[in-house]
Design a protein around this motif. Sequence first.
Motif, PDB file in Angstrom:
ATOM      1  N   LEU A 256       3.031  39.166  51.755  1.00  0.00           N
ATOM      2  CA  LEU A 256       3.714  38.049  52.418  1.00  0.00           C
ATOM      3  C   LEU A 256       4.244  37.036  51.417  1.00  0.00           C
ATOM      4  O   LEU A 256       5.165  36.296  51.708  1.00  0.00           O
ATOM      5  N   LEU A 257       3.651  36.977  50.235  1.00  0.00           N
ATOM      6  CA  LEU A 257       4.202  36.107  49.197  1.00  0.00           C
ATOM      7  C   LEU A 257       4.190  36.855  47.875  1.00  0.00           C
ATOM      8  O   LEU A 257       3.135  37.161  47.331  1.00  0.00           O
ATOM      9  N   ILE A 258       5.378  37.194  47.410  1.00  0.00           N
ATOM     10  CA  ILE A 258       5.469  37.981  46.176  1.00  0.00           C
ATOM     11  C   ILE A 258       6.497  37.330  45.258  1.00  0.00           C
ATOM     12  O   ILE A 258       7.555  36.890  45.699  1.00  0.00           O
ATOM     13  N   PHE A 259       6.158  37.242  44.005  1.00  0.00           N
ATOM     14  CA  PHE A 259       7.078  36.675  43.018  1.00  0.00           C
ATOM     15  C   PHE A 259       7.570  37.791  42.090  1.00  0.00           C
ATOM     16  O   PHE A 259       6.918  38.827  41.960  1.00  0.00           O
ATOM     17  N   ASP A 260       8.697  37.533  41.425  1.00  0.00           N
ATOM     18  CA  ASP A 260       9.245  38.531  40.487  1.00  0.00           C
ATOM     19  C   ASP A 260       8.188  38.976  39.487  1.00  0.00           C
ATOM     20  O   ASP A 260       8.124  40.135  39.104  1.00  0.00           O
ATOM     21  N   THR A 261       7.362  37.989  39.052  1.00  0.00           N
ATOM     22  CA  THR A 261       6.364  38.305  38.043  1.00  0.00           C
ATOM     23  C   THR A 261       5.328  39.308  38.577  1.00  0.00           C
ATOM     24  O   THR A 261       4.777  40.085  37.824  1.00  0.00           O
ATOM     25  N   ASP A 262       5.078  39.273  39.888  1.00  0.00           N
ATOM     26  CA  ASP A 262       4.151  40.246  40.480  1.00  0.00           C
ATOM     27  C   ASP A 262       4.745  41.650  40.445  1.00  0.00           C
ATOM     28  O   ASP A 262       4.041  42.634  40.207  1.00  0.00           O
ATOM     29  N   ILE A 263       6.045  41.735  40.720  1.00  0.00           N
ATOM     30  CA  ILE A 263       6.705  43.045  40.687  1.00  0.00           C
ATOM     31  C   ILE A 263       6.651  43.599  39.258  1.00  0.00           C
ATOM     32  O   ILE A 263       6.406  44.780  39.042  1.00  0.00           O
ATOM     33  N   LYS A 264       6.853  42.717  38.275  1.00  0.00           N
ATOM     34  CA  LYS A 264       6.743  43.168  36.885  1.00  0.00           C
ATOM     35  C   LYS A 264       5.335  43.691  36.617  1.00  0.00           C
ATOM     36  O   LYS A 264       5.144  44.670  35.920  1.00  0.00           O
ATOM     37  N   SER A 265       4.370  42.990  37.181  1.00  0.00           N
ATOM     38  CA  SER A 265       2.986  43.377  36.972  1.00  0.00           C
ATOM     39  C   SER A 265       2.667  44.742  37.603  1.00  0.00           C
ATOM     40  O   SER A 265       1.899  45.521  37.069  1.00  0.00           O
ATOM     41  N   LEU A 266       3.267  45.017  38.756  1.00  0.00           N
ATOM     42  CA  LEU A 266       3.002  46.286  39.443  1.00  0.00           C
ATOM     43  C   LEU A 266       3.790  47.430  38.826  1.00  0.00           C
ATOM     44  O   LEU A 266       3.337  48.572  38.799  1.00  0.00           O
ATOM     45  N   GLY A 267       4.979  47.128  38.346  1.00  0.00           N
ATOM     46  CA  GLY A 267       5.881  48.182  37.915  1.00  0.00           C
ATOM     47  C   GLY A 267       6.644  48.721  39.120  1.00  0.00           C
ATOM     48  O   GLY A 267       6.112  48.772  40.235  1.00  0.00           O
TER      49      GLY A 267
ATOM     50  N   ASN B 125      -0.753  32.590  26.864  1.00  0.00           N
ATOM     51  CA  ASN B 125       0.536  32.111  26.381  1.00  0.00           C
ATOM     52  C   ASN B 125       1.567  33.235  26.264  1.00  0.00           C
ATOM     53  O   ASN B 125       2.749  33.033  26.473  1.00  0.00           O
ATOM     54  N   PHE B 126       1.106  34.436  25.916  1.00  0.00           N
ATOM     55  CA  PHE B 126       2.052  35.510  25.629  1.00  0.00           C
ATOM     56  C   PHE B 126       2.178  36.557  26.733  1.00  0.00           C
ATOM     57  O   PHE B 126       3.132  37.305  26.760  1.00  0.00           O
ATOM     58  N   PHE B 127       1.214  36.620  27.646  1.00  0.00           N
ATOM     59  CA  PHE B 127       1.251  37.709  28.621  1.00  0.00           C
ATOM     60  C   PHE B 127       1.242  37.188  30.052  1.00  0.00           C
ATOM     61  O   PHE B 127       0.865  36.052  30.313  1.00  0.00           O
ATOM     62  N   ASN B 128       1.674  38.049  30.961  1.00  0.00           N
ATOM     63  CA  ASN B 128       1.754  37.753  32.380  1.00  0.00           C
ATOM     64  C   ASN B 128       0.340  37.605  32.956  1.00  0.00           C
ATOM     65  O   ASN B 128      -0.451  38.549  32.925  1.00  0.00           O
ATOM     66  N   VAL B 129       0.029  36.423  33.477  1.00  0.00           N
ATOM     67  CA  VAL B 129      -1.324  36.201  33.995  1.00  0.00           C
ATOM     68  C   VAL B 129      -1.591  37.041  35.244  1.00  0.00           C
ATOM     69  O   VAL B 129      -2.725  37.375  35.551  1.00  0.00           O
ATOM     70  N   SER B 130      -0.533  37.384  35.970  1.00  0.00           N
ATOM     71  CA  SER B 130      -0.715  38.278  37.124  1.00  0.00           C
ATOM     72  C   SER B 130      -1.075  39.685  36.664  1.00  0.00           C
ATOM     73  O   SER B 130      -1.453  40.525  37.474  1.00  0.00           O
ATOM     74  N   GLY B 131      -0.945  39.942  35.372  1.00  0.00           N
ATOM     75  CA  GLY B 131      -1.344  41.240  34.859  1.00  0.00           C
ATOM     76  C   GLY B 131      -0.151  42.119  34.510  1.00  0.00           C
ATOM     77  O   GLY B 131       0.953  41.927  35.024  1.00  0.00           O
ATOM     78  N   ASP B 132      -0.387  43.067  33.629  1.00  0.00           N
ATOM     79  CA  ASP B 132       0.630  44.054  33.280  1.00  0.00           C
ATOM     80  C   ASP B 132       0.109  45.429  33.644  1.00  0.00           C
ATOM     81  O   ASP B 132      -1.089  45.685  33.567  1.00  0.00           O
ATOM     82  N   PRO B 133       1.009  46.331  34.044  1.00  0.00           N
ATOM     83  CA  PRO B 133       0.524  47.661  34.447  1.00  0.00           C
ATOM     84  C   PRO B 133       0.183  48.522  33.227  1.00  0.00           C
ATOM     85  O   PRO B 133       0.868  48.451  32.208  1.00  0.00           O
ATOM     86  N   TYR B 134      -0.891  49.296  33.354  1.00  0.00           N
ATOM     87  CA  TYR B 134      -1.255  50.262  32.310  1.00  0.00           C
ATOM     88  C   TYR B 134      -1.040  51.645  32.907  1.00  0.00           C
ATOM     89  O   TYR B 134      -1.781  52.072  33.795  1.00  0.00           O
ATOM     90  N   ASP B 135      -0.006  52.327  32.431  1.00  0.00           N
ATOM     91  CA  ASP B 135       0.413  53.576  33.078  1.00  0.00           C
ATOM     92  C   ASP B 135      -0.083  54.829  32.385  1.00  0.00           C
ATOM     93  O   ASP B 135       0.419  55.914  32.629  1.00  0.00           O
ATOM     94  N   ALA B 136      -1.059  54.687  31.488  1.00  0.00           N
ATOM     95  CA  ALA B 136      -1.443  55.847  30.684  1.00  0.00           C
ATOM     96  C   ALA B 136      -2.591  56.652  31.294  1.00  0.00           C
ATOM     97  O   ALA B 136      -3.211  57.459  30.614  1.00  0.00           O
ATOM     98  N   LYS B 137      -2.866  56.429  32.579  1.00  0.00           N
ATOM     99  CA  LYS B 137      -3.956  57.191  33.199  1.00  0.00           C
ATOM    100  C   LYS B 137      -3.637  58.680  33.108  1.00  0.00           C
ATOM    101  O   LYS B 137      -2.573  59.115  33.531  1.00  0.00           O
ATOM    102  N   PRO B 138      -4.570  59.479  32.560  1.00  0.00           N
ATOM    103  CA  PRO B 138      -4.265  60.903  32.371  1.00  0.00           C
ATOM    104  C   PRO B 138      -4.054  61.610  33.711  1.00  0.00           C
ATOM    105  O   PRO B 138      -4.709  61.294  34.707  1.00  0.00           O
ATOM    106  N   GLU B 139      -3.135  62.572  33.686  1.00  0.00           N
ATOM    107  CA  GLU B 139      -2.766  63.338  34.877  1.00  0.00           C
ATOM    108  C   GLU B 139      -3.996  63.928  35.575  1.00  0.00           C
ATOM    109  O   GLU B 139      -4.129  63.891  36.787  1.00  0.00           O
TER     110      GLU B 139
END
Lengths: 404, 301
Positions: A256-267, B125-139
Amino acid sequence: MKKGLVTACAVAALAALATSSFGAGISDGVVKIGVLTDMSGVYSTLGGKGTQVGVEMAVKDFGGKVLGKPIVVIGADHQNKADIASAKAREWFDNEKVDMITGLLNSGCALAVQKVAGEKKRITMNTGAASTDLTNSACTPYSVHYVYDTYALGKVTAEAVVPNGGNTWFFLTADYAFGHSLEANTTKFVTKLGGKVLGSVRHPLATSDFSSYLLQAQASGAKIIGLANAGGDTTNAIKQAREFGIDKKGQKLVGLLIFDTDIKSLGLKVAQGMQFTSGFYWDRDKASRDFSKRFYAIHKAMPTMDQAGAYSATMNYLKAIKAAGTDDPDAVMAKLKSMDVSDFFAVHGKIRADGRMVHDMYLMEVKKPAESKGEWDLLKIVKTVPANQAFMPLAESTCSQVKK
Amino acid sequence: MEITFQTVMSQVMLGLNNGVFYAILSLGLAVIFGLLNIVNFAHGALYMLGAYVALLGYTTLGPLIGMPDFHLNYWAALLVAPMVVGALGMAIERTMLRRLYKFDHLYGLLLTFGLALIIQGVFTNFFNVSGDPYDAKPEILNGAVSLGFMMFPKYRLWVIVISLAVCFGTWFVIERTKLGSYLRAGTENPELVKAFGVNVPLMITLTYGYGVGLAAFAGVLAAPIYSVSPVMGAEMIITVFAVVVIGGMGSIMGAIVTGLLLGVVEGFTKVVYAPASSTVIFLIMVVVLLVKPAGLFGRES
């Protein structure tokens, strides 16, 4: 020459007097704007320093001065704690000559600061928080709610989802003012459109593991799992739902509330196809793109709706001071509520008596990885919802400023 | 939600899944406290660092060293991240912590807490606090397996198995081997052990390195499940400290068993009354401190 100068001064003084009956000029020789928001916690990427960057850009674009007096921007971190937020606001108003506070992510903090500002007769232009209480029971003569609220989020999203078969809902709700407000508002529209809410579970803010809640949502049999939360909570919930294959069994997640930064986070691979409501997208038209590219050059990220909104709010606040010929809060509020807001951020914008800035809202959809042409090419606008349909009608507002 | 056999078993599995993270982190804390007498508040930040080593190794390292096709894969990250973070930990021990052993616990706590804030601040300061995806999970770990009562993601099953193996392996080494007996003797009476020709300072440095290496290992395990974010450690560390206090400071087996148990308790709370799920562990901590101040597995000194 000298005579001309005197005449000019007299005319300027007369003009100032004519436009304002509240006393002219800038109080204490400076216009000070405070950015009070989450600078280091769960919401700092979608607001944080970027919000301050937006405000500073607006001040620079305005020329750095208004009515001949300098404009100063200061920032502080409220750490998502309402007591810190209100103490800081008090300090700013009492000792730092701050005239207006913006940012204010996190509804709990926003409500606390808005109350202090109302008592001190200072302006708040809220770009971050979402709760509709800000323009209802908690509104003041000096409060503006600028970007979005839980009513608009719930309405636009429910109207997109319910008629398309998503008529049974289960909520995962962040357990504080914002989540409660978002769940209540969305529930209202789901029911109104003939849908049914089968249940909800309230989780603490900043939960890392959602699997247990997701299983409860799954067991409810609801077609739609509504996420009445934000930031890291939303992204973790979506990610883990994919992990448990919940979407493959016919249940759909709706943030219900999503920001661009969340989409970046999800991929895009995980997020593709999701629909949600937003007040701004950087790639909407030429004006928004131009601003966003300038913003990117400074902040190294495209602006979220909070950050872009902070620019627009500041710019219009300064315009109102100029038009009013004073920074007196009553005069500035009167100007703000009488002018049209139209810029790269807001289309058909207008600040109402209850402080709500209504403007066009957008139903967004996350692009497929193949459709994306760049790092920030994340979304497309599916539908534009006109300002007068997206927000709560003024007649329904319980704000004391609304004359009935 | 009604309570059936199926829901109970599902929650036990999910609780175990969270519990192994508590166990492996509190185990590291217990090892460090038991052998160094340091309350390592930097543990959460080092857990976060472990996840970032895996993430950056996968996404950024290749282009950085001029080999754009190079990606540090998941299995390699499980080894590399603990080593990198362990080395950093040893540097911290050598240059800073070492000076504090002769003082009260409080100084070590303050130092490591300060370190945690600095590391977390820099990353925020340098990274997205909402998190970044880690896509390297093995098949091979994608998808879910049927456990009869629920579909359980393969990856989470792997996390439970490998974490338990690491936890009990550590316990075995410290409590049942000669190396472990040196370690324990070194903390009881360092002078005497030195007299036998054992290099006690080196042993302590390595122990700290191993303890924080465990945190980094947990960080890599967590990366594919949660978003990799600068605050992931801060969210975890307070709970983990509660686990250590409940289990008994310095008790290795206590840390492991309590971690697992509390994961399960927390899981059940999420079903019965979700809003209490973040406080239930602290309630238990209060009760345990009142009834058995040294913790469930601690020895009264």
